[in-house]
Scaffold this motif. Structure first.
Motif, mmCIF file in Angstrom:
data_model
loop_
_atom_site.group_PDB
_atom_site.id
_atom_site.type_symbol
_atom_site.label_atom_id
_atom_site.label_comp_id
_atom_site.label_asym_id
_atom_site.label_seq_id
_atom_site.Cartn_x
_atom_site.Cartn_y
_atom_site.Cartn_z
ATOM 1 N N ALA A 1 0.441 3.971 -2.858
ATOM 2 C CA ALA A 1 0.187 5.370 -2.499
ATOM 3 C C ALA A 1 1.103 6.300 -3.282
ATOM 4 O O ALA A 1 0.688 7.377 -3.719
ATOM 5 C CB ALA A 1 0.381 5.566 -0.994
ATOM 6 N N THR B 1 1.106 5.998 4.919
ATOM 7 C CA THR B 1 0.716 7.165 4.137
ATOM 8 C C THR B 1 0.644 8.435 4.976
ATOM 9 O O THR B 1 0.964 9.521 4.497
ATOM 10 C CB THR B 1 -0.640 6.915 3.449
ATOM 11 O OG1 THR B 1 -1.562 6.383 4.405
ATOM 12 C CG2 THR B 1 -0.482 5.937 2.313
ATOM 13 N N ARG C 1 -1.440 9.337 -2.304
ATOM 14 C CA ARG C 1 -1.465 8.997 -0.881
ATOM 15 C C ARG C 1 -2.799 9.326 -0.233
ATOM 16 O O ARG C 1 -3.257 8.635 0.670
ATOM 17 C CB ARG C 1 -0.311 9.707 -0.179
ATOM 18 C CG ARG C 1 1.048 9.174 -0.618
ATOM 19 C CD ARG C 1 2.214 10.021 -0.176
ATOM 20 N NE ARG C 1 3.411 9.638 -0.949
ATOM 21 C CZ ARG C 1 4.441 10.417 -1.150
ATOM 22 N NH1 ARG C 1 4.456 11.650 -0.653
ATOM 23 N NH2 ARG C 1 5.470 10.002 -1.846
ATOM 24 N N ILE D 1 -5.349 6.415 -0.981
ATOM 25 C CA ILE D 1 -5.132 5.230 -0.146
ATOM 26 C C ILE D 1 -5.514 5.526 1.304
ATOM 27 O O ILE D 1 -6.136 4.699 1.982
ATOM 28 C CB ILE D 1 -3.658 4.779 -0.245
ATOM 29 C CG1 ILE D 1 -3.312 4.382 -1.691
ATOM 30 C CG2 ILE D 1 -3.380 3.624 0.719
ATOM 31 C CD1 ILE D 1 -4.084 3.203 -2.208
ATOM 32 N N PHE E 1 0.816 -1.205 0.000
ATOM 33 C CA PHE E 1 0.000 0.000 0.000
ATOM 34 C C PHE E 1 0.858 1.267 0.000
ATOM 35 O O PHE E 1 0.454 2.297 -0.556
ATOM 36 C CB PHE E 1 -0.951 0.008 1.193
ATOM 37 C CG PHE E 1 -2.200 -0.797 0.973
ATOM 38 C CD1 PHE E 1 -2.979 -0.582 -0.152
ATOM 39 C CD2 PHE E 1 -2.592 -1.773 1.876
ATOM 40 C CE1 PHE E 1 -4.130 -1.330 -0.373
ATOM 41 C CE2 PHE E 1 -3.737 -2.514 1.671
ATOM 42 C CZ PHE E 1 -4.519 -2.297 0.546
ATOM 43 N N MET F 1 -3.243 0.711 5.183
ATOM 44 C CA MET F 1 -3.467 1.835 4.284
ATOM 45 C C MET F 1 -3.257 3.171 4.990
ATOM 46 O O MET F 1 -3.113 4.212 4.336
ATOM 47 C CB MET F 1 -4.882 1.758 3.709
ATOM 48 C CG MET F 1 -5.170 0.451 2.991
ATOM 49 S SD MET F 1 -6.900 0.219 2.524
ATOM 50 C CE MET F 1 -6.982 1.253 1.078
#
Length: 468
Positions: free
Chosen positions: A77, A126, A82, A85, A73, A122
């Motif tokens: 991203a 990020t 980003r 996500i 992820f 997720m």
């Protein structure tokens, strides 16, 4: 369809505030979930008649899924955005939390915890990557200190709130509350965070590497829970071979999931990630083990146990912003190394606990561990993010997050291994209390030794000024 604006200037103050608020919301939510569920484990175990090892999987399943999906992820991203996500993770996290509140047996709960972990992956990398993209290097330590403080506030409120909620409404309401918080965060972030970051847009995604990595990591952690049986040893060996294959494949892939080049000639990045892996391996299971100890050996209620355990994360939350500001002026390696040494001292204190250990002794050890972790976390994160170029922020944050999650899994895995060796696969009760205390002592002694080894990894970094 018009795409969202990408990477606003760092001089855009409203954009910075929106990014900071979004990251802090997610950074609070996930540790709050984990620490509140730890307090509820004994009631969950009694309701579903789970043994000590299976009960450990209620905590481990979440971390395993997050670790398996964090790197994929993080890479997605960087490629697709980003913000995309991040907000998707909040929505999925709310749904999985609500589902966990409705389960009817331990197997269903473990499955929903896996889904929580996927959605948590997720969010983990990020949020930090967004912060690092928006704020300039001279302010990086400060904002990462605030982000760490949000994590520790979640850890601080989790045990107390989890204990009170479990006693008043039952453990299921913990998941309902987390679903509501995630839904509220999703709405807030969707309205306030209007920009996105796609520095790797147009590059490919390494699906083969993602599959091999996920299977290999799952085999290692599953093997830990089955050791010392032969099946457990085989799984660990196969998982280790798989991880080696993954690294080899990544060196030959045009757009790899893990950029091995980040580690080449970059001792700050290498040793900072190694220090994070060791530190979390040595400290994460403390809350899990002491929650069981306080409720089974000391007879504390869930709320009472939560009030005791809150001492450690409170110190983390208070110290992290201060440590982050220090990392903007001094060498992160020295601050982080001193923090890890403090944690080792606190863990060594816990290696001598018994059934009649005074409460003030336990709380002193927790204060020492919490202080050490507070001095370690944000300076170490600042060192990692400052060691890579801008387009690699998502992968770097996900790599660090993976070290954290793998360390957490290893911490719980080592604790469960010692449970299996010393107690066996039976529910914790008065009949096995002496063996339970022995397993706690062995766990804390091992964790203290790991933490001391981590001091060496932390000091091995080159001299790097935090502002650089």
């Amino acid at each position: 369809m018009q795409s969202r604006p990408v990477a606003p200037p760092v001089t855009d103050a409203p954009a910075r505030r929106a990014a900071l608020a979004a990251a802090l919301l997610a950074s609070f939510l996930t540790p709050f979930m984990g620490s509140s569920v730890n307090i509820a484990l004994p009631p969950i175990g009694r309701e579903f008649s789970l043994d000590a090892v299976t009960l450990g999987w209620v905590a481990t399943a979440y971390i395993l899924a997050a670790a398996v999906f964090l790197l994929p992820f993080g890479r997605l991203a960087d490629i697709t955005g980003r913000r995309k996500i991040f907000t998707s993770g909040l929505g999925a996290y709310a749904a999985a939390s609500l589902g966990a509140a409705l389960v009817q047996n331990g197997g269903q709960l473990i499955v929903l915890r896996l889904l929580q972990g996927v959605s948590g992956a997720m969010l983990f990398g990020t949020g930090v990557a967004i912060l690092t993209s928006v704020f300039p290097p001279a302010q990086r330590g400060r904002v990462l200190g605030w982000n760490a403080a949000a994590v520790y506030i979640g850890l601080s409120l989790g045990p107390t709130a989890g204990g009170l909620i479990t006693e008043a409404f039952g453990w299921r309401f913990i998941f309902i509350l987390n679903a509501a918080l995630a839904a509220a965060a999703f709405l807030a972030v969707s309205r306030s965070l209007k920009f996105d970051f796609r520095e790797a847009a147009g590059e490919g995604f390494d699906m083969k590497g993602a599959v091999i990595y996920g299977l290999a990591l799952s085999a290692v952690i599953a093997g830990f829970s089955e050791m010392p049986d032969a099946a457990g040893v085989i799984l660990v060996v196969l998982g280790g071979v798989g991880l080696g294959m993954f690294v080899l494949i990544e060196t030959r892939t045009k757009h790899p999931l893990l950029q091995v080049s980040l580690f080449r000639g970059n001792p700050v990045f290498i040793y900072s990630n190694a220090a994070a892996l060791i530190n979390y391996s040595a400290t994460f299971a403390v809350g899990f083990l002491l929650s069981l100890y306080l409720q089974f050996a000391k007879g504390f209620s869930p709320a009472g146990a939560g009030l005791v355990l809150v001492a450690q994360p409170v110190l983390m939350a208070l110290i992290s912003p201060f440590a982050g500001r220090l990392a903007d002026r001094l060498e992160p390696r020295l601050i982080a190394s001193g923090g890890m040494a403090l944690s080792a001292a606190g863990l060594l204190m816990l290696a001598f606990i018994g059934r009649d250990t005074p409460l003030v002794y336990l709380m002193t050890a927790l204060v020492v561990i919490g202080s050490g972790f507070g001095f370690f976390s944000s300076p170490n994160t600042s060192a990692v993010m400052g060691a890579v170029e801008r387009k690699c922020y998502g992968v770097a944050a996900s790599t660090l997050g993976t070290m954290r999650l793998v360390g957490q899994m290893l911490s719980l895995g080592l604790a469960m291994l010692l449970f299996a060796l010393i107690i066996g696969r039976v529910p914790i009760s008065a009949a096995v209390l002496p063996e339970f205390i022995d397993s706690l002592r062995a766990s804390f002694a091992l964790f203290a030794a790991l933490s001391l080894a981590g001091v060496g990894a932390s000091l091995a970094r080159n001299r790097v000024a935090g502002a650089a």
